[in-house]
Design an enzyme around this catalytic site. Structure first.
Site, short mmCIF file in Angstrom:
data_model
loop_
_atom_site.label_atom_id
_atom_site.label_comp_id
_atom_site.label_asym_id
_atom_site.label_seq_id
_atom_site.Cartn_x
_atom_site.Cartn_y
_atom_site.Cartn_z
N THR A 114 60.52 60.33 51.05
CA THR A 114 60.86 59.31 52.11
C THR A 114 60.30 57.85 51.84
O THR A 114 59.37 57.51 50.87
CB THR A 114 60.02 59.74 53.25
OG1 THR A 114 60.01 58.90 54.26
CG2 THR A 114 58.59 60.36 53.01
N TYR A 144 52.50 63.09 56.93
CA TYR A 144 53.73 63.29 56.41
C TYR A 144 54.12 62.65 55.29
O TYR A 144 54.47 62.94 54.23
CB TYR A 144 54.89 62.91 57.64
CG TYR A 144 56.50 62.62 56.95
CD1 TYR A 144 57.00 64.16 56.72
CD2 TYR A 144 57.01 61.55 56.71
CE1 TYR A 144 58.32 63.95 56.45
CE2 TYR A 144 58.38 61.52 56.21
CZ TYR A 144 58.94 62.69 56.33
OH TYR A 144 60.18 62.73 56.05
N1 LIG Z 1 67.40 62.37 57.55
C1 LIG Z 1 66.59 61.41 57.08
O1 LIG Z 1 66.94 60.29 57.71
C2 LIG Z 1 65.89 61.46 56.14
C3 LIG Z 1 64.93 60.52 55.52
C4 LIG Z 1 63.88 60.48 54.46
C5 LIG Z 1 63.71 61.83 54.20
N2 LIG Z 1 64.67 62.95 54.71
C6 LIG Z 1 64.44 64.40 53.89
O2 LIG Z 1 65.57 64.99 53.77
C7 LIG Z 1 65.47 66.40 53.80
C8 LIG Z 1 66.49 66.75 54.64
O3 LIG Z 1 66.44 66.14 56.05
P1 LIG Z 1 67.52 66.30 57.37
O4 LIG Z 1 67.76 65.35 58.16
O5 LIG Z 1 68.59 67.20 56.92
O6 LIG Z 1 66.48 67.40 57.88
P2 LIG Z 1 66.70 68.71 58.86
O7 LIG Z 1 65.64 68.88 59.79
O8 LIG Z 1 68.18 68.65 59.45
O9 LIG Z 1 66.82 69.64 57.78
C9 LIG Z 1 65.64 70.47 57.43
C10 LIG Z 1 65.76 71.99 57.34
O10 LIG Z 1 64.78 72.59 56.71
C11 LIG Z 1 64.50 73.89 57.54
N3 LIG Z 1 62.85 74.15 57.53
C12 LIG Z 1 62.04 73.46 58.14
N4 LIG Z 1 60.75 73.86 57.67
C13 LIG Z 1 61.07 75.15 56.78
C14 LIG Z 1 60.51 76.01 56.03
N5 LIG Z 1 59.00 75.80 56.31
N6 LIG Z 1 61.08 76.95 55.08
C15 LIG Z 1 62.59 76.87 55.18
N7 LIG Z 1 63.36 75.98 55.87
C16 LIG Z 1 62.52 74.96 56.75
C17 LIG Z 1 64.73 73.44 59.12
O11 LIG Z 1 64.94 74.53 59.76
C18 LIG Z 1 65.98 72.59 58.85
O12 LIG Z 1 67.23 73.23 58.84
C19 LIG Z 1 64.12 66.54 54.46
O13 LIG Z 1 63.34 67.01 53.21
C20 LIG Z 1 63.68 65.17 54.98
O14 LIG Z 1 62.15 64.99 54.98
C21 LIG Z 1 65.22 62.84 55.45
#
Ligand SMILES: NC(=O)c1ccc[n+]([C@@H]2O[C@H](COP(=O)([O-])OP(=O)(O)OC[C@H]3O[C@@H](n4cnc5c(N)ncnc54)[C@H](O)[C@@H]3O)[C@@H](O)[C@H]2O)c1
Length: 358
Positions: A131, A174
């Site tokens: 991030t 985070y």
């Molecule tokens: N969407 C954004 O804008 C953004 C920006 C920066 C970083 N990210 C990173 O990208 C990745 C994907 O983001 P996203 O927006 O698809 O998030 P999301 O919340 O839609 O997907 C994350 C998934 O991980 C699962 N999860 C959570 N804890 C878990 C655990 N302990 N074991 C197994 N599964 C678990 C959740 O059920 C969820 O389905 C994440 O790592 C997030 O930190 C996203």
């Protein structure tokens, strides 16, 4: 992405989530088999798995497990040739409420995965999503207000964004857990020769995103607008981000794996870049034009770790892979709104909330 050999298998952790669903759909259409590992802790994500299964049938496998369970992670990695590691505690707000949970999932969960991959005879390539929060609060970045947004006084930052040369300065639990995890990924590439790369992502938006007040602010704004509900903005609404439509992110991710010999061991800033920036107030205007009525909002005080300005300089990744984002912001927002409406997501009772964190 290069065509898979027959039967080739990809593991996506956090596989039921927003980014994962878009990656999985593309891989499945390209002929890969996909294994999703997810503990289904994010409300609404079961719907993503049901949709993938309806679209792609038995080529999709769901493993309901937690990345904190090292055994389950080891079993899930077996037989894969590519891994996308997305499972995470994703919200700054939750990390402030429960820093230990945040660490266990993001840092320890990533280490579990790295260890599982390290011990494999044929190691799959790995992409990890970090991030922009690893760069901290940018106290030194002098900003001025122009109309409804902040802009940097430094002309180079204004035209190019923030590059990977920026020193790391983890902010919020985070930021710390994601920062620790990405450093482990980079070090496993260096020390153990794992083929592994890191994306430091800005704001991603698009279909299959269940945006809430804690994460996924673009989708959250559109959902609230579709419901006719008011928004709460923390800060003055002039915060600027570069936003990236998920289809463009998927393209970048596939290129990162395809070019793993070059991308391994590197962290890349990934977002819409300087041509796709928007402030909260400007997004409200875009939604207003799209829907014919401007969403109402009120302001609350700033939240911890909210950056006033973050725009990714994506030049390094573009030079490495030839990638560039294709979807303009207004088109992306329109496509997101169409999906939220058609899928019934905007009407779902699970996604209640009116504030937004970036
Ligand atoms: N969407 C954004 O804008 C953004 C920006 C920066 C970083 N990210 C990173 O990208 C990745 C994907 O983001 P996203 O927006 O698809 O998030 P999301 O919340 O839609 O997907 C994350 C998934 O991980 C699962 N999860 C959570 N804890 C878990 C655990 N302990 N074991 C197994 N599964 C678990 C959740 O059920 C969820 O389905 C994440 O790592 C997030 O930190 C996203």
């Amino acid at each position: 992405m290069s065509r898979p050999e027959s039967g080739a298998l990809v593991l996506i952790t956090g596989g039921a989530g927003f980014v994962a669903t878009n990656v999985a759909d593309r891989l499945l259409r390209d002929g890969w088999r996909v294994r999703l590992l997810d503990n289904l802790s994010r409300p609404g994500v079961e719907g993503n798995v049901a949709w993938l299964k309806a679209e792609h049938g038995e080529a999709v496998e769901l493993v309901v497990a937690d990345v904190r369970d090292a055994e389950a992670v080891r079993a899930a990695v077996a037989g894969t040739s590519r891994v996308f590691h997305f499972a995470a505690q994703v919200a700054v707000t939750t990390s402030l409420a429960d820093p230990v949970l945040d660490f266990e999932v993001n840092a320890r969960g990533t280490l579990n995965l790295l260890e599982a991959v390290r011990k494999m005879p044929d190691r799959p390539s790995l992409l990890f999503t970090s991030t922009n929060k690893v760069y901290g609060h940018f106290e030194d970045l002098r900003l001025r207000v122009r109309d409804r947004r902040y802009e940097p006084e430094n002309p180079e930052v204004a035209s190019c964004g923030i590059s990977e040369r920026r020193p790391l300065d983890f902010h919020s639990p985070y930021g710390c857990s994601k920062g620790a995890a990405e450093q482990y990924v980079l070090d496993y590439a260096r020390t153990f020769g794992l083929p592994a790369t890191v994306f430091r992502m800005s704001c991603i938006y698009g279909p299959h995103q269940f945006g809430t007040e804690d994460q996924g602010w673009v989708a959250h704004f559109v959902i609230q607008a579709l419901r006719g509900r008011p928004l709460t903005l923390y800060g003055d609404g002039r915060q600027v981000r570069d936003v990236l439509f998920v289809e463009d992110l998927v393209d970048a991710m596939l290129r990162a794996h395809d070019a793993i010999a070059e991308t391994s061991g590197h962290a890349y800033n990934i977002g819409g870049g300087p041509s796709s920036t928007i402030s909260l107030l400007e997004l409200i205007d875009v939604i207003g034009e799209l829907m014919g009525r401007r969403p109402s909002f009120h302001l609350e005080s700033w939240r911890p770790a909210d950056q006033r300005y973050y725009v990714s300089d994506t030049a390094r990744f573009m030079a490495a892979t030839g990638w560039s984002p294709q979807v303009p912001v207004a088109e992306g927002i329109e496509r997101l709104a169409a999906w939220l409406t058609e899928s019934g997501t905007a009407a779902s009772a699970e996604l209640v909330g009116s504030g937004v964190a970036l």
